[in-house]
Scaffold this motif. Structure first.
Motif, PDB file in Angstrom:
ATOM      1  N   PHE A   1       8.203  -4.946  -6.082  1.00 12.92           N
ATOM      2  CA  PHE A   1       7.615  -3.629  -5.836  1.00 12.92           C
ATOM      3  C   PHE A   1       6.852  -3.629  -4.511  1.00 12.92           C
ATOM      4  O   PHE A   1       6.966  -2.699  -3.704  1.00 12.92           O
ATOM      5  CB  PHE A   1       6.686  -3.267  -7.000  1.00 12.92           C
ATOM      6  CG  PHE A   1       6.090  -1.891  -6.908  1.00 12.92           C
ATOM      7  CD1 PHE A   1       6.884  -0.775  -6.666  1.00 12.92           C
ATOM      8  CD2 PHE A   1       4.724  -1.700  -7.072  1.00 12.92           C
ATOM      9  CE1 PHE A   1       6.334   0.500  -6.594  1.00 12.92           C
ATOM     10  CE2 PHE A   1       4.164  -0.432  -6.999  1.00 12.92           C
ATOM     11  CZ  PHE A   1       4.971   0.668  -6.762  1.00 12.92           C
ATOM     12  N   GLY A   2       6.099  -4.696  -4.273  1.00 16.82           N
ATOM     13  CA  GLY A   2       5.365  -4.827  -3.012  1.00 16.82           C
ATOM     14  C   GLY A   2       6.293  -4.929  -1.816  1.00 16.82           C
ATOM     15  O   GLY A   2       6.031  -4.329  -0.761  1.00 16.82           O
ATOM     16  N   LEU A   3       7.397  -5.658  -1.966  1.00 16.11           N
ATOM     17  CA  LEU A   3       8.364  -5.784  -0.868  1.00 16.11           C
ATOM     18  C   LEU A   3       9.012  -4.436  -0.550  1.00 16.11           C
ATOM     19  O   LEU A   3       9.206  -4.090   0.626  1.00 16.11           O
ATOM     20  CB  LEU A   3       9.440  -6.811  -1.234  1.00 16.11           C
ATOM     21  CG  LEU A   3       9.020  -8.279  -1.142  1.00 16.11           C
ATOM     22  CD1 LEU A   3      10.020  -9.175  -1.850  1.00 16.11           C
ATOM     23  CD2 LEU A   3       8.887  -8.702   0.322  1.00 16.11           C
ATOM     24  N   PHE A   4       9.358  -3.678  -1.579  1.00 17.35           N
ATOM     25  CA  PHE A   4       9.929  -2.350  -1.354  1.00 17.35           C
ATOM     26  C   PHE A   4       8.937  -1.456  -0.602  1.00 17.35           C
ATOM     27  O   PHE A   4       9.331  -0.673   0.279  1.00 17.35           O
ATOM     28  CB  PHE A   4      10.323  -1.702  -2.683  1.00 17.35           C
ATOM     29  CG  PHE A   4      11.655  -2.140  -3.210  1.00 17.35           C
ATOM     30  CD1 PHE A   4      12.779  -2.103  -2.405  1.00 17.35           C
ATOM     31  CD2 PHE A   4      11.796  -2.584  -4.522  1.00 17.35           C
ATOM     32  CE1 PHE A   4      14.031  -2.503  -2.887  1.00 17.35           C
ATOM     33  CE2 PHE A   4      13.029  -2.980  -5.013  1.00 17.35           C
ATOM     34  CZ  PHE A   4      14.151  -2.949  -4.192  1.00 17.35           C
ATOM     35  N   ILE A   5       7.662  -1.559  -0.949  1.00 23.19           N
ATOM     36  CA  ILE A   5       6.641  -0.770  -0.259  1.00 23.19           C
ATOM     37  C   ILE A   5       6.551  -1.177   1.210  1.00 23.19           C
ATOM     38  O   ILE A   5       6.485  -0.328   2.103  1.00 23.19           O
ATOM     39  CB  ILE A   5       5.271  -0.940  -0.946  1.00 23.19           C
ATOM     40  CG1 ILE A   5       5.286  -0.267  -2.316  1.00 23.19           C
ATOM     41  CG2 ILE A   5       4.151  -0.353  -0.082  1.00 23.19           C
ATOM     42  CD1 ILE A   5       4.025  -0.484  -3.122  1.00 23.19           C
ATOM     43  N   ILE A   6       6.571  -2.493   1.471  1.00 30.74           N
ATOM     44  CA  ILE A   6       6.496  -2.998   2.853  1.00 30.74           C
ATOM     45  C   ILE A   6       7.682  -2.502   3.668  1.00 30.74           C
ATOM     46  O   ILE A   6       7.530  -1.994   4.792  1.00 30.74           O
ATOM     47  CB  ILE A   6       6.438  -4.534   2.884  1.00 30.74           C
ATOM     48  CG1 ILE A   6       5.121  -5.032   2.282  1.00 30.74           C
ATOM     49  CG2 ILE A   6       6.595  -5.050   4.310  1.00 30.74           C
ATOM     50  CD1 ILE A   6       3.896  -4.614   3.040  1.00 30.74           C
ATOM     51  N   PHE A   7       8.886  -2.636   3.128  1.00 30.81           N
ATOM     52  CA  PHE A   7      10.082  -2.182   3.845  1.00 30.81           C
ATOM     53  C   PHE A   7      10.049  -0.669   4.069  1.00 30.81           C
ATOM     54  O   PHE A   7      10.451  -0.178   5.129  1.00 30.81           O
ATOM     55  CB  PHE A   7      11.348  -2.567   3.076  1.00 30.81           C
ATOM     56  CG  PHE A   7      11.738  -4.016   3.230  1.00 30.81           C
ATOM     57  CD1 PHE A   7      12.009  -4.549   4.476  1.00 30.81           C
ATOM     58  CD2 PHE A   7      11.822  -4.845   2.127  1.00 30.81           C
ATOM     59  CE1 PHE A   7      12.367  -5.885   4.635  1.00 30.81           C
ATOM     60  CE2 PHE A   7      12.177  -6.175   2.267  1.00 30.81           C
ATOM     61  CZ  PHE A   7      12.450  -6.701   3.518  1.00 30.81           C
ATOM     62  N   SER A   8       9.563   0.080   3.084  1.00 32.08           N
ATOM     63  CA  SER A   8       9.466   1.538   3.226  1.00 32.08           C
ATOM     64  C   SER A   8       8.470   1.906   4.317  1.00 32.08           C
ATOM     65  O   SER A   8       8.706   2.844   5.098  1.00 32.08           O
ATOM     66  CB  SER A   8       9.047   2.172   1.901  1.00 32.08           C
ATOM     67  OG  SER A   8      10.016   1.931   0.900  1.00 32.08           O
ATOM     68  N   LEU A   9       7.345   1.181   4.382  1.00 29.89           N
ATOM     69  CA  LEU A   9       6.355   1.436   5.419  1.00 29.89           C
ATOM     70  C   LEU A   9       6.916   1.130   6.809  1.00 29.89           C
ATOM     71  O   LEU A   9       6.658   1.873   7.767  1.00 29.89           O
ATOM     72  CB  LEU A   9       5.106   0.584   5.170  1.00 29.89           C
ATOM     73  CG  LEU A   9       4.218   1.017   3.990  1.00 29.89           C
ATOM     74  CD1 LEU A   9       3.102   0.009   3.778  1.00 29.89           C
ATOM     75  CD2 LEU A   9       3.647   2.404   4.222  1.00 29.89           C
ATOM     76  N   ILE A  10       7.688   0.049   6.921  1.00 29.22           N
ATOM     77  CA  ILE A  10       8.304  -0.302   8.209  1.00 29.22           C
ATOM     78  C   ILE A  10       9.252   0.803   8.655  1.00 29.22           C
ATOM     79  O   ILE A  10       9.231   1.240   9.819  1.00 29.22           O
ATOM     80  CB  ILE A  10       9.055  -1.639   8.096  1.00 29.22           C
ATOM     81  CG1 ILE A  10       8.065  -2.794   7.906  1.00 29.22           C
ATOM     82  CG2 ILE A  10       9.917  -1.892   9.350  1.00 29.22           C
ATOM     83  CD1 ILE A  10       8.713  -4.125   7.604  1.00 29.22           C
ATOM     84  N   VAL A  11      10.096   1.265   7.738  1.00 29.13           N
ATOM     85  CA  VAL A  11      11.044   2.336   8.040  1.00 29.13           C
ATOM     86  C   VAL A  11      10.306   3.602   8.460  1.00 29.13           C
ATOM     87  O   VAL A  11      10.653   4.251   9.459  1.00 29.13           O
ATOM     88  CB  VAL A  11      11.932   2.616   6.811  1.00 29.13           C
ATOM     89  CG1 VAL A  11      12.734   3.907   7.024  1.00 29.13           C
ATOM     90  CG2 VAL A  11      12.871   1.454   6.547  1.00 29.13           C
ATOM     91  N   THR A  12       9.263   3.964   7.716  1.00 33.16           N
ATOM     92  CA  THR A  12       8.504   5.182   8.010  1.00 33.16           C
ATOM     93  C   THR A  12       7.804   5.091   9.355  1.00 33.16           C
ATOM     94  O   THR A  12       7.805   6.055  10.142  1.00 33.16           O
ATOM     95  CB  THR A  12       7.460   5.436   6.903  1.00 33.16           C
ATOM     96  OG1 THR A  12       8.135   5.530   5.637  1.00 33.16           O
ATOM     97  CG2 THR A  12       6.700   6.732   7.169  1.00 33.16           C
ATOM     98  N   MET A  13       7.200   3.939   9.645  1.00 35.21           N
ATOM     99  CA  MET A  13       6.479   3.771  10.911  1.00 35.21           C
ATOM    100  C   MET A  13       7.406   3.884  12.110  1.00 35.21           C
ATOM    101  O   MET A  13       7.112   4.573  13.085  1.00 35.21           O
ATOM    102  CB  MET A  13       5.770   2.417  10.920  1.00 35.21           C
ATOM    103  CG  MET A  13       4.537   2.345  10.032  1.00 35.21           C
ATOM    104  SD  MET A  13       3.794   0.694  10.017  1.00 35.21           S
ATOM    105  CE  MET A  13       3.418   0.492  11.757  1.00 35.21           C
ATOM    106  N   ILE A  14       8.552   3.210  12.036  1.00 35.45           N
ATOM    107  CA  ILE A  14       9.509   3.248  13.146  1.00 35.45           C
ATOM    108  C   ILE A  14      10.002   4.673  13.379  1.00 35.45           C
ATOM    109  O   ILE A  14      10.032   5.169  14.511  1.00 35.45           O
ATOM    110  CB  ILE A  14      10.697   2.300  12.885  1.00 35.45           C
ATOM    111  CG1 ILE A  14      10.229   0.843  12.903  1.00 35.45           C
ATOM    112  CG2 ILE A  14      11.798   2.508  13.929  1.00 35.45           C
ATOM    113  CD1 ILE A  14      11.303  -0.159  12.525  1.00 35.45           C
TER     114      ILE A  14
END
Length: 302
Positions: free
Chosen positions: A224-237
């Motif tokens: 769940f934490g990894l999905f959040i991290i990847f989602s944040l990376i996608v959103t930031m970019i």
């Protein structure tokens, strides 16, 4: 087998391995996604052009350049309703294409894991061989996601409205508590089922929901934490690129193409990360199964 795939990885190691694989095989991975997503984005650009949106720089009314840029977003939203509907229809097509693109990327990671040679054409062919099971399972998962969101949302809304009528502060507190609990609960539940796709792609089980449930046992919070991290990376970019180029290009076709190209890049990272997590779960699960077999073998039969 690639040594990094042969042992369980921690949170940071999964992130590091994801970026390492994305960098080493960027050309092939990007080409695969471009083959599937490129025509869709090109069609969107053509629709926007025919609807009257400027290709290079879209500006609206205003005294200064930044006022013109900002107003361009409002203007195009008001004028191009038909184009928005057409683009939404094009986006619907991607639902039927996305599973193949994702599967092809996962097959690349699998070949790298096994130390096997591959070509872009060969992994795409592999992906199409699992098309109908993937599509059916994805539609089923989508319906589950819809149900998990729509039913609790209705219940929470009714509870909050009733609480607000009785005592406003109660309604606010209740909304925060219920919404937070809802997001975490649904997120964890979807995480348990989210690896159905890998199970379907590699013919372990269809629709793969029970297989995913077993694989994610004991790893739900980390995943769940990894999905959040990847989602944040996608959103930031995506946000940084849209804000940066939007200041100069306005709501133009070129801006859409740039954002879509960034979308291919972020999809690449997210999909490779998903594949790395899936194979990490397999290593852990297979090791647990082996331990159980050894324990059963050494347990005296009565």
């Amino acid at each position: 087998m690639d040594e990094r795939f042969s042992r369980p990885k921690g949170f940071g190691q999964i992130l590091d391995h994801t970026f390492s694989l994305s960098k080493r095989h960027f050309k092939d991975l990007f080409l695969i996604l471009l083959i599937f997503m490129g025509p869709i984005y090109l069609l969107q650009a053509i629709i926007e052009l025919f609807s009257g949106v400027s290709f290079f720089r879209e500006v609206g009314v205003g005294g200064t350049w930044y006022e013109q840029i900002l107003s361009s977003f409002d203007d195009t939203e008001d004028i191009n309703l038909g184009a928005d509907l057409a683009i939404a229809s094009v986006g619907l097509i991607s639902i039927f294409i996305a599973p193949v693109a994702t599967a092809a990327v996962m097959f690349v990671v699998d070949h790298v894991r096994k130390g096997e040679e591959y070509t872009v054409g060969s992994v795409i062919k592999q992906a199409f061989s699992r098309y109908w099971p993937m599509l059916g399972s994805t539609i089923l998962f989508g319906l589950i996601v819809f149900g998990l969101f729509i039913v609790p949302t209705i219940i929470i809304t009714i509870a909050v409205v009733v609480g607000a009528i009785i005592f406003p502060i109660v309604g606010i507190i209740l909304a925060i508590l219920l919404f937070g609990s809802f997001c975490i609960g649904v997120g964890l539940l979807l995480t348990r089922w989210s690896f159905y796709f890998g199970s379907v792609v590699f013919q372990e089980e269809t629709p793969g929901l029970s297989r995913s449930w077993k694989l994610t046992r004991g790893r739900t919070w980390a995943l769940f934490g990894l999905f959040i991290i990847f989602s944040l990376i996608v959103t930031m970019i995506s946000t940084i690129l849209e804000l940066t180029f939007g200041l100069f290009l306005g709501n133009s076709v070129l801006l859409s193409l740039i954002i879509n190209a960034a979308s291919i890049f972020t999809t690449l990272i997210f999909t490779v990360g998903y594949a790395v997590m899936y194979f990490d779960l397999k290593i852990r699960h297979d090791a647990d199964d082996l331990k159980e077999m050894i324990e059963e073998y050494h347990t005296p039969q009565i």
